[in-house]
Design a protein around this motif. Sequence first.
Motif, mmCIF file in Angstrom:
data_model
loop_
_atom_site.group_PDB
_atom_site.id
_atom_site.type_symbol
_atom_site.label_atom_id
_atom_site.label_comp_id
_atom_site.label_asym_id
_atom_site.label_seq_id
_atom_site.Cartn_x
_atom_site.Cartn_y
_atom_site.Cartn_z
ATOM 1 N N ALA A 163 0.835 -1.200 0.000
ATOM 2 C CA ALA A 163 0.000 0.000 0.000
ATOM 3 C C ALA A 163 0.871 1.251 0.000
ATOM 4 C CB ALA A 163 -0.906 -0.002 1.223
ATOM 5 N N SER A 164 0.372 2.324 -0.619
ATOM 6 C CA SER A 164 1.126 3.580 -0.674
ATOM 7 C C SER A 164 1.334 4.179 0.708
ATOM 8 C CB SER A 164 0.401 4.601 -1.551
ATOM 9 O OG SER A 164 0.380 4.221 -2.906
ATOM 10 N N GLN A 165 0.283 4.149 1.516
ATOM 11 C CA GLN A 165 0.337 4.706 2.863
ATOM 12 C C GLN A 165 -0.490 3.840 3.800
ATOM 13 O OE1 GLN A 165 -0.906 8.925 1.828
ATOM 14 N NE2 GLN A 165 0.773 9.388 3.220
ATOM 15 N N GLY A 166 -0.541 4.264 5.071
ATOM 16 C CA GLY A 166 -1.362 3.551 6.032
ATOM 17 C C GLY A 166 -0.541 2.924 7.137
ATOM 18 N N SER A 167 -1.215 2.086 7.917
ATOM 19 C CA SER A 167 -0.563 1.393 9.016
ATOM 20 C C SER A 167 -0.545 -0.107 8.733
ATOM 21 C CB SER A 167 -1.314 1.661 10.329
ATOM 22 O OG SER A 167 -2.662 1.248 10.210
ATOM 23 N N GLY A 168 0.242 -0.814 9.505
ATOM 24 C CA GLY A 168 0.311 -2.255 9.298
ATOM 25 C C GLY A 168 1.498 -2.662 8.462
ATOM 26 N N ALA A 186 6.547 0.085 5.335
ATOM 27 C CA ALA A 186 6.791 -0.926 6.364
ATOM 28 C C ALA A 186 7.623 -2.074 5.821
ATOM 29 C CB ALA A 186 5.457 -1.446 6.902
ATOM 30 N N GLN A 187 7.351 -2.486 4.603
ATOM 31 C CA GLN A 187 8.099 -3.604 4.027
ATOM 32 C C GLN A 187 9.556 -3.233 3.780
ATOM 33 O OE1 GLN A 187 6.028 -6.193 1.072
ATOM 34 N NE2 GLN A 187 4.355 -4.713 1.241
ATOM 35 N N LEU A 188 9.798 -2.015 3.300
ATOM 36 C CA LEU A 188 11.181 -1.584 3.086
ATOM 37 C C LEU A 188 11.929 -1.485 4.411
ATOM 38 C CD1 LEU A 188 10.799 1.198 0.347
ATOM 39 C CD2 LEU A 188 11.589 -1.157 0.037
ATOM 40 N N LEU A 189 11.235 -1.026 5.452
ATOM 41 C CA LEU A 189 11.870 -0.882 6.761
ATOM 42 C C LEU A 189 12.213 -2.229 7.388
ATOM 43 C CD1 LEU A 189 9.800 2.040 8.350
ATOM 44 C CD2 LEU A 189 12.208 2.092 7.659
ATOM 45 N N THR A 190 11.467 -3.261 7.013
ATOM 46 C CA THR A 190 11.730 -4.589 7.591
ATOM 47 C C THR A 190 12.607 -5.454 6.691
ATOM 48 O OG1 THR A 190 9.602 -5.368 6.695
ATOM 49 C CG2 THR A 190 9.626 -4.616 8.975
ATOM 50 N N GLY A 191 13.190 -4.842 5.657
ATOM 51 C CA GLY A 191 14.186 -5.544 4.862
ATOM 52 C C GLY A 191 13.742 -6.109 3.534
ATOM 53 N N THR A 192 12.478 -5.916 3.162
ATOM 54 C CA THR A 192 12.042 -6.376 1.841
ATOM 55 C C THR A 192 12.765 -5.563 0.781
ATOM 56 O OG1 THR A 192 9.858 -6.940 2.702
ATOM 57 C CG2 THR A 192 10.063 -6.715 0.319
ATOM 58 N N THR A 193 13.309 -6.243 -0.222
ATOM 59 C CA THR A 193 14.108 -5.560 -1.237
ATOM 60 C C THR A 193 13.257 -5.137 -2.425
ATOM 61 O OG1 THR A 193 14.693 -7.704 -2.218
ATOM 62 C CG2 THR A 193 16.228 -6.752 -0.612
ATOM 63 N N ALA A 194 13.659 -4.030 -3.047
ATOM 64 C CA ALA A 194 13.008 -3.537 -4.263
ATOM 65 C C ALA A 194 13.964 -2.569 -4.948
ATOM 66 C CB ALA A 194 11.697 -2.848 -3.938
ATOM 67 N N ASP A 195 14.031 -2.674 -6.260
ATOM 68 C CA ASP A 195 14.821 -1.718 -7.041
ATOM 69 C C ASP A 195 13.990 -0.479 -7.365
ATOM 70 O OD1 ASP A 195 17.269 -3.384 -7.525
ATOM 71 O OD2 ASP A 195 15.805 -4.678 -8.504
#
Length: 256
Positions: A58-63, A69-78
């Motif tokens: 999601a672009s914004q929000g909680s959860g 949130a995914q980038l902060l927890t280490g999910t990778t993306a170019d």
Amino acid sequence: MVHLLKYLFAYALFLTLSTPAIAQLEVMISGGFQGPYTQMLPSFERTTGIKVITKSGASQGSGPKTIKAQLLTGTTADVVILSREGLTELIAMNKILPNSDVDLAQVPIGLAVPAGNAKPDILSTKAFVDALVKAKKIVVPGSTSGIYLTKEIFPKLGISDQISVQITERGAQATTLLANREANIALQPSSELINVAGIDYVGPIPDSLQLIQTFAAAITTNASNLEGAKKLIEYLSSPIAVGPIKNSGMNVIQSK
């Protein structure tokens, strides 16, 4: 037999070392630009030879399912593709390569009903308000458009206590609820309501209440395939994108 096995092993090793690896690119995208992206991805992969791995958020929000949130927890993306509001948050967190962001398309908030239901009049603010109050059960995504509606528009209209609003993490979850007739109206980016099975798109909400969202693409600071990321963003912002953008209920970014 031993010699044959040694030969086969050596040959397999030769093929592994001599065959060039297929370039890969990781993309994390929100629902707003999903329509044009899905239409254009096969031709991009075919013409560039780059294999794209698509992730969703999601672009914004909680959860945990937001792109942030995914980038902060280490999910990778170019590459990330999301609303400009969400991208601004990522830029402030130094998650985006400076000057790599490009606006792709704009989209209004729209309204949809379950397939076959009568389409309400939403041309004026009064008619729109009447439609919401009559519908009772409304579903919105917990991202940019939903935040805007629940925090600004519903209170401004004075109807927060007259309607029941269910907030979902993602836009696709909202349209699923609508298609299953677990809600009477869905409000979210028009691009997430057009060409969706089980629901009928009514139109954009009145201009006086409207939020025109800009969806943009950018390269992350940890991108491992910088050249591939640049190629994808160039492709998605090229004249080739005009048709898919319009087919998805979005508006082309006007050149300055």
